[in-house]
Structure formats: structure tokens, C-alpha cells
Scaffold this motif. Structure first.
Motif, PDB file in Angstrom:
ATOM      1  N   GLY A   1       0.809  -1.208   0.000  1.00  0.00           N
ATOM      2  CA  GLY A   1       0.000   0.000   0.000  1.00  0.00           C
ATOM      3  C   GLY A   1       0.846   1.264   0.000  1.00  0.00           C
ATOM      4  N   VAL A   2       0.175   2.385   0.179  1.00  0.00           N
ATOM      5  CA  VAL A   2       0.853   3.683   0.159  1.00  0.00           C
ATOM      6  C   VAL A   2       0.434   4.504   1.379  1.00  0.00           C
ATOM      7  N   VAL A   3       1.271   5.492   1.680  1.00  0.00           N
ATOM      8  CA  VAL A   3       0.919   6.526   2.654  1.00  0.00           C
ATOM      9  C   VAL A   3       0.696   7.793   1.850  1.00  0.00           C
ATOM     10  N   ALA A   4      -0.464   8.402   1.990  1.00  0.00           N
ATOM     11  CA  ALA A   4      -0.773   9.596   1.202  1.00  0.00           C
ATOM     12  C   ALA A   4      -1.425  10.647   2.092  1.00  0.00           C
ATOM     13  N   TRP A   5      -1.146  11.893   1.781  1.00  0.00           N
ATOM     14  CA  TRP A   5      -1.829  12.991   2.458  1.00  0.00           C
ATOM     15  C   TRP A   5      -1.873  14.204   1.540  1.00  0.00           C
ATOM     16  N   ASP A   6      -2.839  15.056   1.782  1.00  0.00           N
ATOM     17  CA  ASP A   6      -2.978  16.297   1.020  1.00  0.00           C
ATOM     18  C   ASP A   6      -2.374  17.424   1.837  1.00  0.00           C
ATOM     19  N   ASP A   7      -1.146  17.760   1.487  1.00  0.00           N
ATOM     20  CA  ASP A   7      -0.415  18.790   2.226  1.00  0.00           C
ATOM     21  C   ASP A   7      -0.966  20.163   1.847  1.00  0.00           C
ATOM     22  N   LYS A   8      -1.191  21.026   2.841  1.00  0.00           N
ATOM     23  CA  LYS A   8      -1.788  22.339   2.582  1.00  0.00           C
ATOM     24  C   LYS A   8      -0.842  23.268   1.834  1.00  0.00           C
ATOM     25  N   VAL A   9       0.428  22.912   1.758  1.00  0.00           N
ATOM     26  CA  VAL A   9       1.379  23.709   0.996  1.00  0.00           C
ATOM     27  C   VAL A   9       1.810  22.976  -0.267  1.00  0.00           C
ATOM     28  N   LYS A  10       2.180  21.721  -0.130  1.00  0.00           N
ATOM     29  CA  LYS A  10       2.800  20.980  -1.228  1.00  0.00           C
ATOM     30  C   LYS A  10       1.827  20.184  -2.073  1.00  0.00           C
ATOM     31  N   GLY A  11       0.570  20.151  -1.657  1.00  0.00           N
ATOM     32  CA  GLY A  11      -0.405  19.379  -2.429  1.00  0.00           C
ATOM     33  C   GLY A  11      -0.384  17.902  -2.069  1.00  0.00           C
ATOM     34  N   HIS A  12      -0.866  17.065  -2.966  1.00  0.00           N
ATOM     35  CA  HIS A  12      -0.970  15.635  -2.687  1.00  0.00           C
ATOM     36  C   HIS A  12       0.407  14.977  -2.714  1.00  0.00           C
ATOM     37  N   ILE A  13       0.707  14.237  -1.660  1.00  0.00           N
ATOM     38  CA  ILE A  13       1.975  13.517  -1.554  1.00  0.00           C
ATOM     39  C   ILE A  13       1.650  12.047  -1.281  1.00  0.00           C
TER      40      ILE A  13
ATOM     41  N   LEU B   1       6.179  23.978   5.406  1.00  0.00           N
ATOM     42  CA  LEU B   1       6.601  25.300   4.950  1.00  0.00           C
ATOM     43  C   LEU B   1       7.951  25.246   4.253  1.00  0.00           C
ATOM     44  N   PRO B   2       8.100  25.966   3.139  1.00  0.00           N
ATOM     45  CA  PRO B   2       9.409  26.023   2.477  1.00  0.00           C
ATOM     46  C   PRO B   2      10.462  26.644   3.383  1.00  0.00           C
ATOM     47  N   THR B   3      11.696  26.355   3.086  1.00  0.00           N
ATOM     48  CA  THR B   3      12.830  26.838   3.871  1.00  0.00           C
ATOM     49  C   THR B   3      12.957  28.358   3.775  1.00  0.00           C
ATOM     50  N   VAL B   4      13.463  28.967   4.846  1.00  0.00           N
ATOM     51  CA  VAL B   4      13.872  30.371   4.801  1.00  0.00           C
ATOM     52  C   VAL B   4      15.373  30.404   4.523  1.00  0.00           C
ATOM     53  N   LEU B   5      15.753  31.133   3.472  1.00  0.00           N
ATOM     54  CA  LEU B   5      17.160  31.244   3.091  1.00  0.00           C
ATOM     55  C   LEU B   5      17.748  32.538   3.648  1.00  0.00           C
ATOM     56  N   ASN B   6      19.050  32.521   3.913  1.00  0.00           N
ATOM     57  CA  ASN B   6      19.705  33.752   4.347  1.00  0.00           C
ATOM     58  C   ASN B   6      20.017  34.625   3.131  1.00  0.00           C
ATOM     59  N   GLU B   7      20.684  35.737   3.356  1.00  0.00           N
ATOM     60  CA  GLU B   7      20.914  36.684   2.265  1.00  0.00           C
ATOM     61  C   GLU B   7      21.880  36.146   1.215  1.00  0.00           C
ATOM     62  N   GLN B   8      22.610  35.085   1.553  1.00  0.00           N
ATOM     63  CA  GLN B   8      23.518  34.448   0.597  1.00  0.00           C
ATOM     64  C   GLN B   8      22.841  33.301  -0.159  1.00  0.00           C
TER      65      GLN B   8
END
Length: 473
Positions: free
Chosen positions: A163-175, A242-249
Motif C-alpha cells: 500500500g501507500v501513505v498519502a496525504w494532502d499537504d496544505k502547501v505541497k499538495g498531494h503527496i 513550509l518552504p525553507t527560509v534562506l539567508n541573504e547568501q
């Protein structure tokens, strides 16, 4: 023994959580992962829970816990429950582990570390994904290996094999992840202490968490956690990674890459509502709105407008946002913040400070800069030699002397001072910058300030006169 159980189907009150590990000082990338679950709980009239995941005893420190609590308090991210500490819940974890073993959903594994290392090397050589091969997984008719002498078993979770593990991520969509890709996770170490992925699930069940809003570095943990939820008979929460926060570099924000503790921004004069405004826009938007209040943010916030792309920190933009919030505040509201900075310098302010803050706030990006201007009203100033040489020139000196003389008896308010300035300009045939800039250098230590009459009116008369007359030879 009480195990987590599923709750009856009914409309659930939203319950979110922030669960930091106190293994380093919390920075802006971390605190954004607190902001969104806090905001969602507040927007939905739900509950926000603070949980400290302190099971890494070697790296967890009380100092790091203190920065978490101080940073959240400064930003106004108030929690309804907690802080809960995982190290104080060990008995509960062991109780649930025992229940899984009893039901055949977890089993002891005595594979020695050397065997695991050798297995990994063989798999890598065969260009296979390194994973536990289930050698100690009980199956009907299977003979388990003999336990090597001196090896204490770990406990492994009996992950489904099909089987599979699936979820509908509120940011990334269906995984969707195939269970065949997941091996049997270690959920308790040889000394019996439970591991991260197991503790998180038990905590989220016991604390009735409905929405898990966290960094996308946890995406790979999610299918394993969902399977543990299901093994315990409980539905998993809604996930938003949530996507990563990048620094100024353009690198992932981290202490290693120069990220500052959240509390350092407080000490550098940033406003909590401005920081909240800026952080909110690092991954969420409401149309083209750049500047908004805390109340507006909570009115607008939802999970449907979270961004999918990594956001990049920009201190210049943060300073601009802070300046906009600072300008919108009254001098009376800013004065207590300036007082704190002045007090650290051993300077006592007085009743003039709100008016000083009102006059100078439009020139400042931070409350530290505001305090720098205010300091000139309470402590000696030391003009730069180049400013003296450039502005306090021979043609200005007689005019400065006359201005000081006229101000001895002028009404000590902006109109009275303005009249004395006007008379001095007329007597010496000067324009305003020719008098105002050297006067500012002497009185404030800088050639550029707000209107000279307004600045002088906020000084004590004797201080202003002494400075106007302190022309270097």
C-alpha cells in the motif's frame, strides 16, 4: 494501560503546536514556524500549544529554552498550553511502546551496529537504497536469528509492507509514498528511550493536535508518523510543510550560517509587530499588502495562501518594514522603548522624551537609532572634526554668537526660537543652511536634523546656549 484512541467524529476545535528543539538559539527561520501555527489557531479561535522537544540531552540547553520563551514573548506569540517538555513524558511514551509490542506492532531487534554497517555497504555497492532488511521482523514460520552476545535490542515499528501513505499537504499538495520504500523505524533505543518520530506522534495525539504546520525538512518524517498514528488507531492531523527560509547568501538559514538569535533583533531596536509583519510575508501573502497590523494579519491569515517557494531573508527590507511601523507609532508609545536603550547606557530620560521621539521617528529605522538621537538631549555630544571643519566656518561663527545672545531672552518655544533665528539670518545676510547646519553640528553633533527651532525647543535653554558657544578655536 491507557493508549491513545481515536475521538468520535465531530467538528474539531483547531489545535496547533510549535515544537522546537532547544539545541541552538532560535532564529528567524525557526520562529516563522511558530508564527503560522500561532496565527492559524488565533484566526480560527483555536488553541496554540508550545512543546519543547528536549530529548537530545547532549545538545539541549536551558539557555536555548530561555531564548525560545523570550523570543516568543517578545513577538507576542502567546501559547494556550505548555510549555510541555518531552523529557517529562517518558513514562507515557514507555506505556504506549509496551502497548505496541503487546499487539505485535513493534518488536525487538538485536542487529548489531557492525551488521547494520555491513548491510548498508552491501546495499550501496549494489546501488540500492540503504535500509533495514527486516531480519528481526517476526513473521509466521520465520526463525529469528540468535541475539549476538552483549547486544541490547532496539524496538522497531512494524511498518506496513504494501500500500501507500498519502496525504494532502496544505502547501505541497498531494503527496504519496509507497510503504515498500519505508523500512521498520527504530522507535526506542537500546536503553529504552523513545525516538523522535514516535514521541511526536504520541504528543500530537495526547495534545489533540489537528494541524501540524512545520518546516519542509520534516516531509520525510511524515509518512512514518502517519503510519504510527494509524497503528495507534488515530487519524493523522492536517499537514502544512513550509518552504525553507534562506539567508541573504541564498543558503538555508541556520546558526552555522550566521543567523542571529531572535532576541538579538529585539536588542537591535526592531518592533515586535514589524517583525511579525515581515516574517508573515516570508511565505504568505494577502494580495499586494506589504504593511499590515497584527489584527489585520490575524483577520486575513489562512493556510490557502502559503507560498510553495523558499523565501529569502533581506535585512534591508526588514529595516524598511520596521521604519514604516515606527513612523505609525506615537512618540508616547515609542518613548518606553527608547527608555530601555537609554537606560542600558546609564542615561535617565525625562518628560521631554515622547516629544523627542515624535520629532525624530521619521528619521529612524529602529528604536536604537531613535535612542541615539534622544541621547543628544541627555548626554554630551561630540561632533566629528570633519563636520566642524566643514560647517562651523568663519562666516558662521559671528552669527552663532548672536543667535546664542538672542536666545538668552527669547521665549523658549519653537515660535520664539524661530524669530531669533530669522533675526540672526537677516543681520548677517545668511541663508538658513549657513546658520542651521553649524548650529546643528554644535548642538546635536550632526549637520542634518529636523527643523532647528523644533530641535532647540526640546533642549534645556542652558544646554543649547552652552553648545552654541562651544566653538573650537
Amino acid at each position: 494501560m491507557t493508549e491513545p484512541t481515536a475521538t468520535p467524529s465531530q467538528p474539531q476545535r483547531v489545535r496547533t503546536r510549535f515544537a522546537p528543539s532547544p539545541t541552538g538559539f532560535i532564529h528567524l527561520g525557526n520562529i516563522r514556524s511558530a508564527l503560522y501555527p500561532w496565527a492559524y489557531a488565533r484566526a480560527q479561535h483555536g488553541d496554540f500549544i508550545l512543546r519543547i522537544e528536549d530529548t537530545d540531552l547532549e545538545r539541549s540547553t536551558q539557555a536555548a529554552v530561555d531564548v525560545i520563551l523570550e523570543g516568543m514573548a517578545w513577538l507576542g506569540l502567546d501559547h494556550d498550553e505548555g510549555p510541555y517538555y518531552q523529557m517529562q513524558r517518558m513514562a507515557r511514551y514507555r506505556e504506549v511502546l509496551a502497548g505496541l509490542v503487546e499487539r505485535g506492532l513493534a518488536y525487538p531487534c538485536c542487529m548489531a551496529q557492525q551488521e547494520l554497517d555491513a548491510l548498508r555497504e552491501r546495499q550501496l555497492a549494489a546501488k540500492q537504497k540503504p535500509r533495514y532488511d527486516g531480519a528481526w521482523r517476526p513473521e509466521p514460520g520465520k526463525t529469528l536469528p540468535s541475539a549476538p552476545p552483549g547486544v541490547k535490542p532496539v524496538l522497531r515499528f512494524r511498518n506496513p509492507q504494501d500500500g501507500v501513505v498519502a496525504w494532502d499537504d496544505k502547501v505541497k499538495g498531494h503527496i504519496e509514498i509507497s510503504n515498500a520504500e519505508l523500512d521498520d523505524l527504530v522507535i526506542a533505543r537500546p536503553d529504552g528511550t523513545p525516538t523522535y518520530n514516535f514521541c511526536v506522534v504520541v504528543d500530537d495525539i495526547d495534545m489533540r493536535i489537528t494541524h501540524v504546520i512545520r518546516g519542509d525538512d520534516h516531509v520525510n518524517n511524515t509518512p512514518r508518523q502517519i503510519n504510527i498514528f494509524r497503528a495507534l488507531g488515530c487519524p493523522p492531523p492536517v499537514y502544512a510543510h513550509l518552504p525553507t527560509v534562506l539567508n541573504e547568501q541564498g543558503e538555508k538559514m541556520s546558526k552555522r550560517n550566521g543567523a542571529k538569535p531572535v532576541t538579538q533583533y529585539r536588542d537591535e531596536g526592531f518592533l515586535p509587530d514589524a517583525m511579525l509583519n515581515y516574517l508573515a510575508r516570508l511565505g504568505w501573502s494577502h494580495g499586494d499588502d506589504e504593511i499590515f497590523s497584527r489584527a489585520q494579519f490575524l483577520q486575513w491569515f489562512d493556510l490557502d495562501h502559503l507560498g510553495r517557494s523558499a523565501a529569502q531573508f533581506d535585512e534591508a527590507k526588514l529595516r524598511w518594514v520596521n521604519a514604516q511601523h515606527l513612523k505609525s507609532m506615537t512618540g508616547a508609545a515609542l518613548a518606553p522603548l527608547a527608555v530601555q536603550h537609554l537606560a542600558r547606557r546609564g542615561i535617565n530620560a525625562d518628560e521631554r522624551l515622547p516629544a523627542i521621539c515624535e520629532l525624530f521617528k521619521d528619521r529612524c529605522e529602529t528604536t536604537v537609532q531613535l535612542a541615539n538621537w534622544a541621547q543628544a538631549f541627555y548626554a554630551d555630544v561630540h561632533p566629528l572634526a570633519e563636520d566642524i571643519a566643514k560647517h562651523v566656518i568663519a562666516t558662521a561663527r559671528p552669527a552663532l554668537a548672536q543667535l546664542a545672545s538672542l536666545l538668552e531672552s527669547a521665549p523658549w518655544d519653537a515660535p520664539g526660537i524661530a524669530a531669533a533665528i530669522k533675526a540672526t539670518l537677516a543681520a548677517h545676510g545668511l541663508n538658513m543652511p549657513q546658520l542651521a547646519m553649524p548650529a546643528r553640528v554644535l548642538v546635536m553633533g550632526a549637520p542634518q536634523t529636523p527643523s532647528l527651532d523644533a530641535v532647540l525647543a526640546l533642549h534645556r535653554r542652558e544646554t543649547a546656549l552652552a553648545r552654541l558657544r562651544s566653538i573650537p578655536a
